[in-house]
Design an enzyme around this catalytic site. Structure first.
Site, PDB file in Angstrom:
ATOM      1  N   TYR A 181      37.423  33.312  31.419  1.00  0.00           N
ATOM      2  CA  TYR A 181      36.193  33.388  32.080  1.00  0.00           C
ATOM      3  C   TYR A 181      35.141  32.422  31.966  1.00  0.00           C
ATOM      4  O   TYR A 181      34.101  32.861  32.113  1.00  0.00           O
ATOM      5  CB  TYR A 181      35.722  34.941  31.749  1.00  0.00           C
ATOM      6  CG  TYR A 181      36.430  35.994  32.411  1.00  0.00           C
ATOM      7  CD1 TYR A 181      36.418  36.258  33.705  1.00  0.00           C
ATOM      8  CD2 TYR A 181      37.055  37.121  31.657  1.00  0.00           C
ATOM      9  CE1 TYR A 181      36.847  37.368  34.440  1.00  0.00           C
ATOM     10  CE2 TYR A 181      37.862  38.156  32.154  1.00  0.00           C
ATOM     11  CZ  TYR A 181      37.607  38.391  33.787  1.00  0.00           C
ATOM     12  OH  TYR A 181      38.164  39.248  34.487  1.00  0.00           O
ATOM     13  N   HIS A 234      41.646  42.213  37.883  1.00  0.00           N
ATOM     14  CA  HIS A 234      41.039  41.047  38.226  1.00  0.00           C
ATOM     15  C   HIS A 234      41.971  40.400  39.454  1.00  0.00           C
ATOM     16  O   HIS A 234      42.944  40.741  39.182  1.00  0.00           O
ATOM     17  CB  HIS A 234      41.214  39.946  36.980  1.00  0.00           C
ATOM     18  CG  HIS A 234      41.008  38.364  37.488  1.00  0.00           C
ATOM     19  ND1 HIS A 234      39.588  37.992  37.537  1.00  0.00           N
ATOM     20  CD2 HIS A 234      41.721  37.591  37.867  1.00  0.00           C
ATOM     21  CE1 HIS A 234      39.606  36.852  38.042  1.00  0.00           C
ATOM     22  NE2 HIS A 234      40.781  36.303  38.328  1.00  0.00           N
ATOM     23  N   GLU A 240      43.776  29.625  38.213  1.00  0.00           N
ATOM     24  CA  GLU A 240      44.240  30.849  37.445  1.00  0.00           C
ATOM     25  C   GLU A 240      45.729  31.257  37.100  1.00  0.00           C
ATOM     26  O   GLU A 240      46.446  31.265  36.060  1.00  0.00           O
ATOM     27  CB  GLU A 240      43.591  32.044  37.800  1.00  0.00           C
ATOM     28  CG  GLU A 240      42.038  31.976  37.854  1.00  0.00           C
ATOM     29  CD  GLU A 240      41.252  33.005  38.645  1.00  0.00           C
ATOM     30  OE1 GLU A 240      39.777  33.012  38.428  1.00  0.00           O
ATOM     31  OE2 GLU A 240      41.988  34.087  39.083  1.00  0.00           O
ATOM     32  N   LYS A 290      43.936  45.080  33.718  1.00  0.00           N
ATOM     33  CA  LYS A 290      43.102  44.902  32.554  1.00  0.00           C
ATOM     34  C   LYS A 290      43.402  45.785  31.446  1.00  0.00           C
ATOM     35  O   LYS A 290      43.750  46.922  31.703  1.00  0.00           O
ATOM     36  CB  LYS A 290      41.516  44.839  32.997  1.00  0.00           C
ATOM     37  CG  LYS A 290      41.045  43.795  33.980  1.00  0.00           C
ATOM     38  CD  LYS A 290      39.606  43.926  34.219  1.00  0.00           C
ATOM     39  CE  LYS A 290      38.994  42.547  35.222  1.00  0.00           C
ATOM     40  NZ  LYS A 290      37.654  42.524  35.178  1.00  0.00           N
ATOM     41  N   ASN A 344      36.905  47.617  34.895  1.00  0.00           N
ATOM     42  CA  ASN A 344      37.305  47.808  36.314  1.00  0.00           C
ATOM     43  C   ASN A 344      38.524  47.746  36.785  1.00  0.00           C
ATOM     44  O   ASN A 344      39.051  47.517  37.956  1.00  0.00           O
ATOM     45  CB  ASN A 344      36.113  47.125  37.094  1.00  0.00           C
ATOM     46  CG  ASN A 344      36.259  45.847  37.011  1.00  0.00           C
ATOM     47  OD1 ASN A 344      37.036  45.276  36.270  1.00  0.00           O
ATOM     48  ND2 ASN A 344      35.373  45.192  37.655  1.00  0.00           N
TER      49      ASN A 344
HETATM   50  P1  IDP Z   1      35.215  40.331  40.127  1.00  0.00           P
HETATM   51  O1  IDP Z   1      36.107  40.844  39.037  1.00  0.00           O
HETATM   52  O2  IDP Z   1      34.922  41.568  41.239  1.00  0.00           O
HETATM   53  O3  IDP Z   1      35.495  39.169  40.977  1.00  0.00           O
HETATM   54  P2  IDP Z   1      32.899  39.071  38.896  1.00  0.00           P
HETATM   55  O4  IDP Z   1      31.792  38.861  39.439  1.00  0.00           O
HETATM   56  O5  IDP Z   1      33.991  37.777  38.816  1.00  0.00           O
HETATM   57  O6  IDP Z   1      33.725  40.262  39.574  1.00  0.00           O
HETATM   58  O7  IDP Z   1      33.004  39.397  37.271  1.00  0.00           O
HETATM   59  C1  IDP Z   1      33.974  39.229  36.501  1.00  0.00           C
HETATM   60  C2  IDP Z   1      34.078  40.587  35.519  1.00  0.00           C
HETATM   61  O8  IDP Z   1      33.014  40.659  34.726  1.00  0.00           O
HETATM   62  C3  IDP Z   1      34.250  41.859  36.566  1.00  0.00           C
HETATM   63  O9  IDP Z   1      35.446  42.250  36.943  1.00  0.00           O
HETATM   64  C4  IDP Z   1      33.813  42.829  35.261  1.00  0.00           C
HETATM   65  O10 IDP Z   1      34.792  43.285  34.545  1.00  0.00           O
HETATM   66  C5  IDP Z   1      32.664  42.176  34.788  1.00  0.00           C
HETATM   67  N1  IDP Z   1      31.328  42.378  35.134  1.00  0.00           N
HETATM   68  C6  IDP Z   1      30.847  41.726  36.339  1.00  0.00           C
HETATM   69  N2  IDP Z   1      29.739  42.078  36.464  1.00  0.00           N
HETATM   70  C7  IDP Z   1      29.208  42.949  35.375  1.00  0.00           C
HETATM   71  C8  IDP Z   1      27.936  43.381  34.986  1.00  0.00           C
HETATM   72  O11 IDP Z   1      27.271  43.383  35.706  1.00  0.00           O
HETATM   73  N3  IDP Z   1      28.178  44.171  33.825  1.00  0.00           N
HETATM   74  C9  IDP Z   1      29.191  44.339  33.251  1.00  0.00           C
HETATM   75  N4  IDP Z   1      30.514  43.651  33.312  1.00  0.00           N
HETATM   76  C10 IDP Z   1      30.454  42.738  34.465  1.00  0.00           C
HETATM   77 MG    MG Z   2      35.590  37.092  39.914  1.00  0.00          MG
END
Ligand code: IDP
Ligand code: MG
Length: 140
Positions: free
Chosen positions: A51, A117, A128, A11, A114
């Site tokens: 997304y 992905h 994807e 990312k 974070n």
């Molecule tokens: P993942 O990437 O671990 O699969 P997902 O729940 O699919 O997590 O969420 C996609 C992305 O959305 C996350 O990697 C993060 O960048 C963002 N995200 C998820 N939850 C939150 C939140 O509570 N606040 C802000 N961003 C979030």
């Molecule tokens: Mg996810």
């Protein structure tokens, strides 16, 4: 176990800090092979489409803004149980909850920024991968 393919994205928070090599070392060190790779700067429409499953989450707009704030590196990773293995190497979505040694524990800036992905199921991986790569782009 069978050989699986999964879609990884490094990312913008990580490309901005020149962490591509450090993150790829984690994948390769754990036995995942990078069989396709592509650096690109997503448009808003492309990030929204990628997304789309999160379109109704409260963080969707911020997530899209973040994902288009700089270049990303989309990759296909291959290996035994690659989908779950990649999720293990990545660590929990919120770096505060991520295990030591995971990418998110070591490199993530926040629950949003974070660093990586990873596809979460075989269906998501297939969809994807096809979003970013044609068959001819993927090494057999
Ligand atoms: P993942 O990437 O671990 O699969 P997902 O729940 O699919 O997590 O969420 C996609 C992305 O959305 C996350 O990697 C993060 O960048 C963002 N995200 C998820 N939850 C939150 C939140 O509570 N606040 C802000 N961003 C979030
Ligand atoms: Mg996810």
């Amino acid at each position: 176990m069978t050989i699986e393919h999964t879609l990884s994205i490094i990312k913008p928070d990580a490309t901005r800090r020149n962490l591509t090599g450090a993150i790829n070392a984690k994948f390769e060190g754990a036995g995942l092979s990078i069989i396709a790779t592509r650096r690109l700067h997503l448009t808003q429409a492309q990030a929204e489409a990628f997304y789309a499953v999160h379109a109704h989450r409260p963080f969707f707009k911020d997530l899209v803004s973040f994902m288009i704030s700089g270049p990303v590196v989309a990759q296909v990773l291959a290996g035994e149980g690659a989908i779950l293995k990649n999720r293990d190497i990545m660590g929990a979505t919120n770096p505060a909850n991520a295990e030591p040694g995971t990418i998110r524990k070591e490199f993530a800036e926040s629950i949003e920024a974070n660093s990586v992905h990873g596809s979460d199921s075989p269906e998501a991986a297939a969809q994807e991968i096809s979003y970013f790569f044609a068959g001819i782009d993927i090494v057999k």
